[in-house]
Design an enzyme around this catalytic site. Sequence first.
Site, PDB file in Angstrom:
ATOM      1  N   CYS A   2       0.844  -1.188   0.000  1.00 38.96           N
ATOM      2  CA  CYS A   2       0.000   0.000   0.000  1.00 38.96           C
ATOM      3  C   CYS A   2       0.882   1.242   0.000  1.00 38.96           C
ATOM      4  CB  CYS A   2      -0.952   0.084   1.184  1.00 38.96           C
ATOM      5  SG  CYS A   2      -2.071  -1.297   1.315  1.00 38.96           S
ATOM      6  N   ARG A  27       3.396  -0.162  -5.153  1.00 40.41           N
ATOM      7  CA  ARG A  27       3.222  -0.726  -3.806  1.00 40.41           C
ATOM      8  C   ARG A  27       1.906  -1.490  -3.685  1.00 40.41           C
ATOM      9  NH1 ARG A  27       6.818   2.112  -0.223  1.00 40.41           N
ATOM     10  NH2 ARG A  27       5.628   1.376   1.563  1.00 40.41           N
ATOM     11  N   TRP A  74      -2.832  -2.683  -1.658  1.00 43.45           N
ATOM     12  CA  TRP A  74      -2.560  -4.100  -1.894  1.00 43.45           C
ATOM     13  C   TRP A  74      -3.333  -4.821  -0.789  1.00 43.45           C
ATOM     14  CZ3 TRP A  74      -0.350  -8.388   0.547  1.00 43.45           C
ATOM     15  CH2 TRP A  74      -0.026  -9.458  -0.299  1.00 43.45           C
ATOM     16  N   ASN A  98      -1.010   2.274   5.754  1.00 49.59           N
ATOM     17  CA  ASN A  98      -0.123   1.258   5.163  1.00 49.59           C
ATOM     18  C   ASN A  98       0.403   0.418   6.317  1.00 49.59           C
ATOM     19  OD1 ASN A  98       3.341   1.487   4.138  1.00 49.59           O
ATOM     20  ND2 ASN A  98       1.953  -0.206   3.846  1.00 49.59           N
ATOM     21  N   GLY A  99       0.187  -0.886   6.258  1.00 49.36           N
ATOM     22  CA  GLY A  99       0.676  -1.766   7.333  1.00 49.36           C
ATOM     23  C   GLY A  99      -0.391  -2.775   7.711  1.00 49.36           C
ATOM     24  N   GLU A 479      16.693 -17.388 -10.068  1.00 46.41           N
ATOM     25  CA  GLU A 479      16.230 -16.032 -10.335  1.00 46.41           C
ATOM     26  C   GLU A 479      15.483 -15.970 -11.674  1.00 46.41           C
ATOM     27  OE1 GLU A 479      15.579 -13.505  -8.929  1.00 46.41           O
ATOM     28  OE2 GLU A 479      15.541 -11.932 -10.440  1.00 46.41           O
ATOM     29  N   LYS A 483      11.563 -14.838 -12.295  1.00 51.11           N
ATOM     30  CA  LYS A 483      11.184 -13.780 -13.255  1.00 51.11           C
ATOM     31  C   LYS A 483      10.088 -14.279 -14.179  1.00 51.11           C
ATOM     32  CE  LYS A 483      12.530 -11.204 -11.762  1.00 51.11           C
ATOM     33  NZ  LYS A 483      13.220 -10.571 -10.700  1.00 51.11           N
ATOM     34  N   GLU A 486       6.674 -14.744 -12.295  1.00 50.39           N
ATOM     35  CA  GLU A 486       5.951 -13.577 -11.790  1.00 50.39           C
ATOM     36  C   GLU A 486       5.385 -12.686 -12.891  1.00 50.39           C
ATOM     37  OE1 GLU A 486       8.143 -10.614  -9.478  1.00 50.39           O
ATOM     38  OE2 GLU A 486       9.992 -11.250 -10.419  1.00 50.39           O
ATOM     39  N   HIS A 502      16.075 -37.259  -9.583  1.00 44.59           N
ATOM     40  CA  HIS A 502      15.698 -37.871  -8.307  1.00 44.59           C
ATOM     41  C   HIS A 502      14.217 -37.655  -8.018  1.00 44.59           C
ATOM     42  CE1 HIS A 502      19.818 -38.974  -7.478  1.00 44.59           C
ATOM     43  NE2 HIS A 502      20.164 -37.785  -7.935  1.00 44.59           N
ATOM     44  N   LYS A 599       5.518  -4.084  -5.197  1.00 41.16           N
ATOM     45  CA  LYS A 599       6.973  -4.004  -5.233  1.00 41.16           C
ATOM     46  C   LYS A 599       7.584  -3.991  -3.836  1.00 41.16           C
ATOM     47  CE  LYS A 599      10.858  -2.412  -7.686  1.00 41.16           C
ATOM     48  NZ  LYS A 599      11.305  -3.731  -8.138  1.00 41.16           N
TER      49      LYS A 599
HETATM   50  C1  F6R Z   1      10.928 -10.202  -7.675  1.00 38.71           C
HETATM   51  C2  F6R Z   1      11.120  -9.229  -6.627  1.00 38.71           C
HETATM   52  C3  F6R Z   1      10.971  -9.675  -5.226  1.00 38.71           C
HETATM   53  C4  F6R Z   1      11.863  -8.838  -4.298  1.00 38.71           C
HETATM   54  C5  F6R Z   1      11.545  -9.161  -2.832  1.00 38.71           C
HETATM   55  C6  F6R Z   1      12.456  -8.394  -1.899  1.00 38.71           C
HETATM   56  O1  F6R Z   1      11.176  -9.649  -8.937  1.00 38.71           O
HETATM   57  O2  F6R Z   1      11.374  -8.072  -6.888  1.00 38.71           O
HETATM   58  O3  F6R Z   1      11.193 -11.026  -5.065  1.00 38.71           O
HETATM   59  O4  F6R Z   1      13.200  -9.116  -4.575  1.00 38.71           O
HETATM   60  O5  F6R Z   1      10.214  -8.829  -2.577  1.00 38.71           O
HETATM   61  O6  F6R Z   1      12.309  -7.037  -2.069  1.00 38.71           O
HETATM   62  P1  F6R Z   1      13.432  -6.047  -1.583  1.00 38.71           P
HETATM   63  O7  F6R Z   1      14.626  -6.281  -2.420  1.00 38.71           O
HETATM   64  O8  F6R Z   1      12.849  -4.678  -1.787  1.00 38.71           O
HETATM   65  O9  F6R Z   1      13.691  -6.359  -0.141  1.00 38.71           O
END
Ligand code: F6R
Length: 604
Positions: A2, A27, A74, A98-99, A479, A483, A486, A502, A599
Amino acid sequence: MCGIIGYTGYSDARGVLIKGLKTLEYRGYDSAGIALYNKNKNVADVIKCKGRVALLDEKTKDAAGTCGIGHTRWATHGSVSDENSHPHKFGEVTLVHNGIIENFNSIKNQLGVESMLKSDTDSEIVAALINAYYQKDKSPEKAIIKAVKEITGTFALGIMFDGIEDTIYAVRNVSPIVCCQNDDGAYIASDIMAIGEYSDNYFILPELAVAKVDRNGFFITDFHGKEIKPKMLKLDWDIKNNGKTGFPFYMEKEICEQPSVIEKTIKSRTSGDMPDFSGEKIDESIFEKCENITVIACGTAMHAGLIGKHLIEKYCKIPVSVNMASEYMYSDPIINEKTLVICVSQSGETIDTLEALKYAKRNGAMTLSIVNVRGSSIAQASDNVIYTDAGPEIAVASTKAYTTQAAVFYLITAKAAYIKGLMSKDKVRDFIRQLNEIPSAVQKVIDGRNEIHKLSNMLLTAEHTFMIGRGLDYPTLLEASLKLKEISYIHSEAFASGELKHGTIALITDKTPVIALLTQERLMSKQVSNIKEVQSRGAQVITFIKSSLKDEAIKCDFALPDTADDFTAIPAVCAMQLLAYYVSSDKGLDVDKPRNLAKVVTVE
Ligand code: F6R
């Protein structure tokens, strides 16, 4: 999650709030709303709706005012609906939150307001609680302080009171609020990106402090009424030049920025080809004293930690464990004064990482954080901070933050190996010279992106994919797999190639494309055998092979630039980012704002 924003001044508050909310949408983007103070009626009027800020923008075109608060959500408590959108109004109190409020149920019962609530959110209860205290002596500050002392959980609140014009109150516990002002008025937001265009000077509202915000600025006190003078910070990102600059999505723009931001991250922390953290005043004794390293992070940032583990264990001979921040505190971790905890975070606000960092500090660990956002909560809570120079990362899927975090791990490796006497000066210089080659290797991958685009067609209709690699390629594929999942909604699993047989190989069919990465010379023949195993079970394999390792035994679909084996992780992941990007954009998905995500993850 949020995003919240507030403005009081002489200009059009609706414009400031909507513009800021569009920036804060990363957010959360389930719903949005604003409240504007209506001076004719002497109340805060709320307009809110399910959906993106663009819809709210349409709905509020005729709304006017010079003081207001806004929110982009969110969803946590309560479904995605108009009613559960913020702001929430109860009695004379209107707020954005927010929280998470953990004890909302007991407060609800204590107030006996269940039948009066309009939403299912924890946030509306806070409005009800503040309103209850406000009715007693009509003091906003006292009502806010009494209420927040009863709340458990995390919160950043922007609050307005009917009958009090031109004034907003802000209060925070853990969840961030930044503040700035100019001749036009005063601004608060969850992130400086939303209000940074109004002033280069800003401050972070201290935790457990209340700010009274009016047109002339801020008056801040602690919960005992003692005035607090906040520490002013200078904005060092070019926020004004932050558009997509011709790219269809921020993600593509951010992928293409990687050569320059990786170079900046390396160049500002090296001198004479030696790692140099003096600019950040890192206490270098931590590298000398540490006997074990614990990396704590989430998601992509945790994957950067896995690259760090590979490097540090190999060159510094220090055992490294990489921990999911959300599990760390609950796993009875072994910490002593020789433990160096390295937290990794783009936002610097991920609550799980922040709480784990605080836990490690309480238990005596030395702490170092690799953070992108200056002045963020994790940066502030850590004894030592190395900033990545990725600049603002807007796309929800992290790309340039990851590769700059990985670059910092290379620098830490060189520094710690040198300090521990495991690498001579010449060896360190050689290592840094190889690191300096990375930006141009990444650029080569970006230059070849049309080829990757063609390969992405093979994934468009897939429901499941597997990614296989060995050694350093395995964390890179973890990683890559994240990507792809998501942003393209294709189920993907990364496997250390030797492990696949396995059990999981049972899932391989002609409908499960497999992506194979081959950059490690000593593991080449084993990886080729593992590829043959899946091919003979019908899988179509897309191979990404380092140029010098190309071999008749296996076809190469994309040739990665030549770098020494320990330096392949960054160019290889760039190719994988592009692959995921093209699948998502060709599927017509909203690449920058994938469903269900936000994010910054500020809930545990
Ligand atoms: C995926 C992504 C997330 C963040 C994770 C940690 O693309 O961005 O997996 O890496 O939420 O976020 P930060 O780095 O802001 O602590």
